[in-house]
Design a protein around this motif. Structure first.
Motif, PDB file in Angstrom:
ATOM      1  N   GLY A 196     -11.213  -4.604  -0.973  1.00  0.00           N
ATOM      2  CA  GLY A 196     -10.091  -4.766  -1.883  1.00  0.00           C
ATOM      3  C   GLY A 196      -9.276  -3.517  -2.099  1.00  0.00           C
ATOM      4  O   GLY A 196      -8.164  -3.591  -2.646  1.00  0.00           O
ATOM      5  N   ALA A 197      -9.791  -2.343  -1.722  1.00  0.00           N
ATOM      6  CA  ALA A 197      -9.035  -1.110  -1.889  1.00  0.00           C
ATOM      7  C   ALA A 197      -7.863  -1.078  -0.914  1.00  0.00           C
ATOM      8  O   ALA A 197      -7.900  -1.658   0.159  1.00  0.00           O
ATOM      9  N   THR A 198      -6.819  -0.366  -1.317  1.00  0.00           N
ATOM     10  CA  THR A 198      -5.630  -0.197  -0.477  1.00  0.00           C
ATOM     11  C   THR A 198      -5.686   1.172   0.180  1.00  0.00           C
ATOM     12  O   THR A 198      -5.801   2.194  -0.505  1.00  0.00           O
ATOM     13  N   VAL A 199      -5.626   1.204   1.490  1.00  0.00           N
ATOM     14  CA  VAL A 199      -5.735   2.456   2.234  1.00  0.00           C
ATOM     15  C   VAL A 199      -4.446   2.691   3.010  1.00  0.00           C
ATOM     16  O   VAL A 199      -3.666   1.766   3.258  1.00  0.00           O
ATOM     17  N   ILE A 200      -4.230   3.928   3.379  1.00  0.00           N
ATOM     18  CA  ILE A 200      -3.021   4.329   4.094  1.00  0.00           C
ATOM     19  C   ILE A 200      -3.301   4.258   5.593  1.00  0.00           C
ATOM     20  O   ILE A 200      -4.273   4.831   6.080  1.00  0.00           O
ATOM     21  N   VAL A 201      -2.441   3.548   6.301  1.00  0.00           N
ATOM     22  CA  VAL A 201      -2.553   3.407   7.748  1.00  0.00           C
ATOM     23  C   VAL A 201      -1.645   4.434   8.421  1.00  0.00           C
ATOM     24  O   VAL A 201      -0.539   4.687   7.946  1.00  0.00           O
ATOM     25  N   TYR A 202      -2.125   5.024   9.499  1.00  0.00           N
ATOM     26  CA  TYR A 202      -1.403   6.082  10.208  1.00  0.00           C
ATOM     27  C   TYR A 202      -0.986   7.180   9.231  1.00  0.00           C
ATOM     28  O   TYR A 202       0.214   7.464   9.063  1.00  0.00           O
ATOM     29  N   PRO A 203      -1.927   7.834   8.556  1.00  0.00           N
ATOM     30  CA  PRO A 203      -1.549   8.873   7.591  1.00  0.00           C
ATOM     31  C   PRO A 203      -0.848  10.034   8.294  1.00  0.00           C
ATOM     32  O   PRO A 203      -1.273  10.482   9.364  1.00  0.00           O
ATOM     33  N   PRO A 204       0.249  10.553   7.728  1.00  0.00           N
ATOM     34  CA  PRO A 204       0.941  11.693   8.335  1.00  0.00           C
ATOM     35  C   PRO A 204       0.040  12.918   8.384  1.00  0.00           C
ATOM     36  O   PRO A 204      -0.896  13.073   7.591  1.00  0.00           O
ATOM     37  N   ALA A 205       0.340  13.800   9.322  1.00  0.00           N
ATOM     38  CA  ALA A 205      -0.510  14.988   9.506  1.00  0.00           C
ATOM     39  C   ALA A 205      -0.493  15.893   8.284  1.00  0.00           C
ATOM     40  O   ALA A 205      -1.482  16.551   7.968  1.00  0.00           O
ATOM     41  N   GLY A 206       0.632  15.953   7.568  1.00  0.00           N
ATOM     42  CA  GLY A 206       0.728  16.849   6.423  1.00  0.00           C
ATOM     43  C   GLY A 206       0.300  16.239   5.108  1.00  0.00           C
ATOM     44  O   GLY A 206       0.445  16.885   4.056  1.00  0.00           O
ATOM     45  N   LEU A 207      -0.239  15.046   5.128  1.00  0.00           N
ATOM     46  CA  LEU A 207      -0.634  14.392   3.881  1.00  0.00           C
ATOM     47  C   LEU A 207      -1.877  15.070   3.295  1.00  0.00           C
ATOM     48  O   LEU A 207      -2.868  15.296   3.991  1.00  0.00           O
ATOM     49  N   LYS A 208      -1.819  15.393   2.006  1.00  0.00           N
ATOM     50  CA  LYS A 208      -2.919  16.079   1.316  1.00  0.00           C
ATOM     51  C   LYS A 208      -3.474  15.195   0.209  1.00  0.00           C
ATOM     52  O   LYS A 208      -2.830  14.238  -0.239  1.00  0.00           O
ATOM     53  N   ASP A 209      -4.677  15.544  -0.233  1.00  0.00           N
ATOM     54  CA  ASP A 209      -5.306  14.834  -1.337  1.00  0.00           C
ATOM     55  C   ASP A 209      -4.500  15.036  -2.613  1.00  0.00           C
ATOM     56  O   ASP A 209      -4.169  16.172  -2.985  1.00  0.00           O
ATOM     57  N   GLY A 210      -4.151  13.939  -3.275  1.00  0.00           N
ATOM     58  CA  GLY A 210      -3.385  13.999  -4.524  1.00  0.00           C
ATOM     59  C   GLY A 210      -1.888  13.936  -4.319  1.00  0.00           C
ATOM     60  O   GLY A 210      -1.148  13.932  -5.326  1.00  0.00           O
ATOM     61  N   ALA A 211      -1.412  13.892  -3.104  1.00  0.00           N
ATOM     62  CA  ALA A 211       0.030  13.861  -2.861  1.00  0.00           C
ATOM     63  C   ALA A 211       0.613  12.534  -3.353  1.00  0.00           C
ATOM     64  O   ALA A 211      -0.039  11.515  -3.357  1.00  0.00           O
ATOM     65  N   ARG A 212       1.889  12.613  -3.775  1.00  0.00           N
ATOM     66  CA  ARG A 212       2.570  11.406  -4.239  1.00  0.00           C
ATOM     67  C   ARG A 212       3.007  10.583  -3.025  1.00  0.00           C
ATOM     68  O   ARG A 212       3.628  11.100  -2.085  1.00  0.00           O
ATOM     69  N   VAL A 213       2.707   9.309  -3.059  1.00  0.00           N
ATOM     70  CA  VAL A 213       3.048   8.424  -1.946  1.00  0.00           C
ATOM     71  C   VAL A 213       3.591   7.127  -2.521  1.00  0.00           C
ATOM     72  O   VAL A 213       3.404   6.800  -3.687  1.00  0.00           O
ATOM     73  N   LYS A 214       4.283   6.384  -1.668  1.00  0.00           N
ATOM     74  CA  LYS A 214       4.839   5.099  -2.039  1.00  0.00           C
ATOM     75  C   LYS A 214       4.680   4.164  -0.863  1.00  0.00           C
ATOM     76  O   LYS A 214       4.982   4.526   0.298  1.00  0.00           O
TER      77      LYS A 214
END
Length: 404
Positions: free
Chosen positions: A382-400
């Motif tokens: 049931g959790a929502t995960v990010i597919v194809y995460p960008p290389a610069g994505l960090k923990d806690g970053a704001r995403v939409k």
């Protein structure tokens, strides 16, 4: 300057400053997301393969002579014992003695093949009896809950394979008897009086279809020259060349899905044998690979794949792991962590979408297939995960989440 003018100027400056701050403020990063599910999961090894008639028979000239024009063509169906070719013996007096010796040797070889085929059939009967006994014991234990359903299915498939082995051995024995008959007839032709142009009939050892005609036109043929190949296209197998590292994870009886074979849906199959000897094959990129042949039986009804011929290309997916309920997510959402120790027991990461922020989770990957990854721990269904995460994505970053 009036106080009201100062107020208006100050308000304008504040608005301008706010607009500048808003313009240069970091925006939430748009990402693709997917939902973690819990469903049936299968890990497979995907490879190309080709069909092959299990037992093919070469009809060869039992004596030297003039072959009459062949009437059969590729794809024609013949019955066992039907005349497939005719040879008019042309025996030179200088070659009679040598021809007789060759035919006597051919008859001796045919008799030896009969003995070998009989021994193989006896061994196949013993193997079938043992497989049926093992299947009966396993089925009784399965009803009492002492063995798994997977073990029961493996023993049933082993019994079916033993039955097919016996059928093939009996057919080989029939062919060997036919070879003895043909060799004996040819020897009698040589020893007997001249035939005065009478043709010698070559008969089909088994029922099947013509796979290849070696010589169509009339012409001279030597003793032992191949004339045509016969085979039963309803008794086919699939040969897949797998990497030896992948073949180590495959056991006889493993489930196989046959895809891209030209028909609708996938065909079912099982692994009959993994050959013990490997070979070197150069890939399309010029890399030397060690591969091994895996033989696969098609278990789907023969009416579904009746149009398949010998040497047709297919794609196979050999199932190495099957789970009824497994927590899984898209394989594109999982990535190795920089501090992982190695591929064998490496830790992997996945970003979970949490109130507009990306939260890094450390997960364990049990297995993968072409599109999904089984995650036994680290993330909940049931959790929502990010597919194809960008290389610069960090923990806690704001995403939409990106709108589709």
């Amino acid at each position: 300057m009036k106080r009201s003018t100062w107020a208006v100027a100050g308000g304008g400056a504040a608005v301008a400053l706010g607009l500048v701050v808003w313009a240069f403020a970091p925006r939430p990063l748009e990402v693709e997301v997917a939902t973690v599910t819990q469903a049936a999961f299968k890990a497979t090894i995907d490879e190309d393969g080709k069909t092959r008639v299990r037992e093919r028979y070469v009809v060869a000239a039992p004596l030297a002579g003039q072959l009459l024009r062949m009437r059969l063509r590729e794809g024609d169906r013949v019955e066992a014992g039907a005349v497939v070719a005719q040879i008019v013996p042309v025996l030179s007096p200088m070659l009679d003695d040598r021809t007789q010796r060759d035919l006597q040797a051919r008859l001796g070889i045919a008799l030896a093949q009969v003995q070998r085929a009989r021994a193989r059939a006896d061994g196949a009967r013993i193997g079938l009896k043992q497989a049926l006994s093992e299947a009966a014991r396993t089925e009784q234990l399965a009803t009492q809950g002492f063995v798994s359903l997977t073990k029961l299915e493996v023993t049933r498939l082993a019994a079916e394979a033993a039955q097919k082995e016996l059928d093939a051995a009996l057919q080989e024995q029939q062919v060997a008897n036919h070879e003895v008959e043909q060799a004996g007839n040819a020897l009698r032709v040589v020893r007997g009086p001249q035939q005065n142009g009478r043709a010698f009939d070559l008969r089909a050892p088994v029922a099947g279809r013509v796979l290849r005609v070696a010589q169509v036109s009339e012409g001279a043929v030597a003793l032992g020259a191949p004339l045509l190949e016969l085979g039963d296209t309803s008794q086919q197998e699939i040969v897949a060349e797998l990497l030896t590292t992948d073949a180590l994870r495959i056991q006889p009886g493993a489930q196989v899905l046959v895809e891209r074979w030209g028909g609708t849906g996938a065909l079912d199959g099982t692994v009959r044998r993994v050959e013990p000897a490997g070979f070197t094959k150069v890939s399309a990129l010029g890399v030397e690979e060690q591969r091994v042949k895996v033989l696969i039986d098609i278990t789907s009804p023969a009416a579904r794949w009746a149009s398949l011929g010998d040497g047709y290309r297919v794609s196979v997916r050999v199932v190495t792991l099957a789970l009824d309920k497994a927590v899984q997510l898209p394989a594109s959402a999982v990535f190795p962590l920089p501090d992982s120790e190695g591929p064998g027991d490496a830790d992997f990461g996945v970003f979970r979408l949490d109130n507009g922020h990306a939260r890094l989770l450390r997960v364990k990957v049990g297995a993968r297939n072409g599109s999904m990854a089984w995650v036994p721990q680290g993330v909940d269904p049931g959790a929502t995960v990010i597919v194809y995460p960008p290389a610069g994505l960090k923990d806690g970053a704001r995403v939409k989440a990106r709108s589709v």
